[in-house]
Design a protein around this motif. Structure first.
Motif, PDB file in Angstrom:
ATOM      1  N   UNK A 115       0.755  -1.077   0.102  1.00  0.00           N
ATOM      2  CA  UNK A 115       0.064   0.037   0.068  1.00  0.00           C
ATOM      3  C   UNK A 115       0.828   1.357   0.055  1.00  0.00           C
ATOM      4  N   UNK A 116       1.843   1.181   0.824  1.00  0.00           N
ATOM      5  CA  UNK A 116       2.614   2.391   1.110  1.00  0.00           C
ATOM      6  C   UNK A 116       3.470   2.749  -0.420  1.00  0.00           C
ATOM      7  N   UNK A 117       3.869   1.778  -1.005  1.00  0.00           N
ATOM      8  CA  UNK A 117       4.724   1.879  -2.443  1.00  0.00           C
ATOM      9  C   UNK A 117       3.648   2.461  -3.205  1.00  0.00           C
ATOM     10  N   UNK A 118       2.418   1.941  -3.243  1.00  0.00           N
ATOM     11  CA  UNK A 118       1.501   2.143  -4.331  1.00  0.00           C
ATOM     12  C   UNK A 118       1.230   3.644  -4.334  1.00  0.00           C
ATOM     13  N   UNK A 119       0.946   3.963  -3.168  1.00  0.00           N
ATOM     14  CA  UNK A 119       0.532   5.501  -2.901  1.00  0.00           C
ATOM     15  C   UNK A 119       1.844   6.498  -3.516  1.00  0.00           C
ATOM     16  N   UNK A 120       3.008   6.100  -3.332  1.00  0.00           N
ATOM     17  CA  UNK A 120       4.082   6.810  -3.514  1.00  0.00           C
ATOM     18  C   UNK A 120       4.282   6.871  -5.011  1.00  0.00           C
ATOM     19  N   UNK A 121       4.044   5.783  -5.679  1.00  0.00           N
ATOM     20  CA  UNK A 121       3.998   5.769  -7.142  1.00  0.00           C
ATOM     21  C   UNK A 121       3.228   6.387  -7.784  1.00  0.00           C
ATOM     22  N   UNK A 122       1.901   6.239  -7.162  1.00  0.00           N
ATOM     23  CA  UNK A 122       0.853   6.948  -8.068  1.00  0.00           C
ATOM     24  C   UNK A 122       0.531   8.379  -7.835  1.00  0.00           C
ATOM     25  N   UNK A 123       1.180   8.742  -6.591  1.00  0.00           N
ATOM     26  CA  UNK A 123       1.502  10.437  -6.476  1.00  0.00           C
ATOM     27  C   UNK A 123       2.537  11.050  -7.624  1.00  0.00           C
ATOM     28  N   UNK A 154      -2.051   6.459 -14.853  1.00  0.00           N
ATOM     29  CA  UNK A 154      -2.212   5.051 -14.535  1.00  0.00           C
ATOM     30  C   UNK A 154      -1.518   4.248 -15.588  1.00  0.00           C
ATOM     31  N   UNK A 155      -1.094   4.691 -16.872  1.00  0.00           N
ATOM     32  CA  UNK A 155      -0.548   3.932 -17.685  1.00  0.00           C
ATOM     33  C   UNK A 155       1.164   3.967 -17.240  1.00  0.00           C
ATOM     34  N   UNK A 156       1.216   5.059 -16.748  1.00  0.00           N
ATOM     35  CA  UNK A 156       2.783   5.232 -16.225  1.00  0.00           C
ATOM     36  C   UNK A 156       3.116   4.579 -14.979  1.00  0.00           C
ATOM     37  N   UNK A 157       2.181   4.494 -14.351  1.00  0.00           N
ATOM     38  CA  UNK A 157       2.543   4.028 -12.882  1.00  0.00           C
ATOM     39  C   UNK A 157       3.420   2.639 -12.732  1.00  0.00           C
ATOM     40  N   UNK A 158       3.087   1.744 -13.641  1.00  0.00           N
ATOM     41  CA  UNK A 158       3.785   0.460 -13.600  1.00  0.00           C
ATOM     42  C   UNK A 158       5.253   0.475 -14.146  1.00  0.00           C
ATOM     43  N   UNK A 159       5.708   1.651 -14.682  1.00  0.00           N
ATOM     44  CA  UNK A 159       6.789   1.935 -15.572  1.00  0.00           C
ATOM     45  C   UNK A 159       6.847   0.832 -16.649  1.00  0.00           C
TER      46      UNK A 159
END
Length: 229
Positions: A115-123, A154-159
């Motif tokens: 969850x913490x990593x998800x939030x950081x990457x999404x922000x 959203x398309x960018x968030x997974x690199x």
């Protein structure tokens, strides 16, 4: 990055087999900015589905990062799509009850990122598309251009290795269309590979390579070097 060799795709319409793609040979390298154009019925949507691993060719070989897509099982294709391809759709495909931040987090949930990593990457992704002040807004509270920026984030968030955009400006007015295309140009200048499916010449003019489809064949493939400030 991706290579299509003698790709053919047919569908059955009643007793008749109709060939949509008739021997597509195409390679796209890392860092390219490509548009695929063609009139209705040219096969561009079918080609997009194959490039996006949403469908398999009837004949021919599609290799993505040296993996033969035609030999992969459905669950392997699902993993490949989530890891490799960032999709941007004409109608945004956002979840209406989720905030911009939560929409951007979705691919990371599927990848079981904490969850913490998800939030950081999404922000970080929302900041990249200029929406750091809209993270808590739901789609109904955003303009069309802002919704598409959320979709790009959203398309960018997974690199992902490349972005695959299907008519990304089709639901936008002229000003928002220009802003989205300028965003794609900026991302490409930073090294992101981008493939855009479009019927609009104005959209294709932003790209550095134009591929024209007609009646299931590639009729033109031209490269024009562009540098965006």
């Amino acid at each position: 990055m991706l290579n299509l060799s003698d790709i053919r795709k047919s569908y059955w319409q009643g007793p008749e087999e109709v060939e949509i793609l008739k021997g597509i040979n195409l390679s796209i390298s890392k860092g390219e900015y490509v548009s695929i154009m063609g009139p209705s019925g040219s096969g561009k949507s079918t080609l997009m589905n194959i490039i996006g691993c949403l469908d398999k060719p009837s004949k021919g070989i599609y290799r993505l990062n040296d993996r033969n897509v035609g030999e992969m099982k459905d669950y392997q294709l699902a993993d490949l799509r989530n890891e490799t391809i960032g999709f941007v759709f004409q109608n945004f495909n956002l979840m209406p009850k989720l905030s911009a931040l939560q929409n951007v987090e979705l691919p990371l949930i599927y990848s079981k990122v904490d969850r913490a990593t998800r939030r950081e990457k999404a922000l970080e992704a929302l900041k990249k598309v200029g929406l750091e002040d809209r993270v808590s807004f739901k789609p109904s509270e955003l303009s069309g251009g802002q919704k598409q920026r959320v979709a790009v984030a959203r398309a960018l968030v997974t690199n992902a290795d490349f972005l695959l955009a299907d008519e990304p400006t089709g639901a936008l007015d002229t000003q928002n269309s220009e802003q989205i295309m300028e965003l794609f140009s900026e991302l490409n200048n930073e090294g992101k590979t981008i493939i855009i499916i479009t019927h609009e010449q104005e959209v294709a003019d932003y790209t550095k390579r134009k591929i024209i489809l007609r009646d299931g064949f590639i009729t033109k493939d031209e490269v024009e070097e562009k540098v965006y400030a």
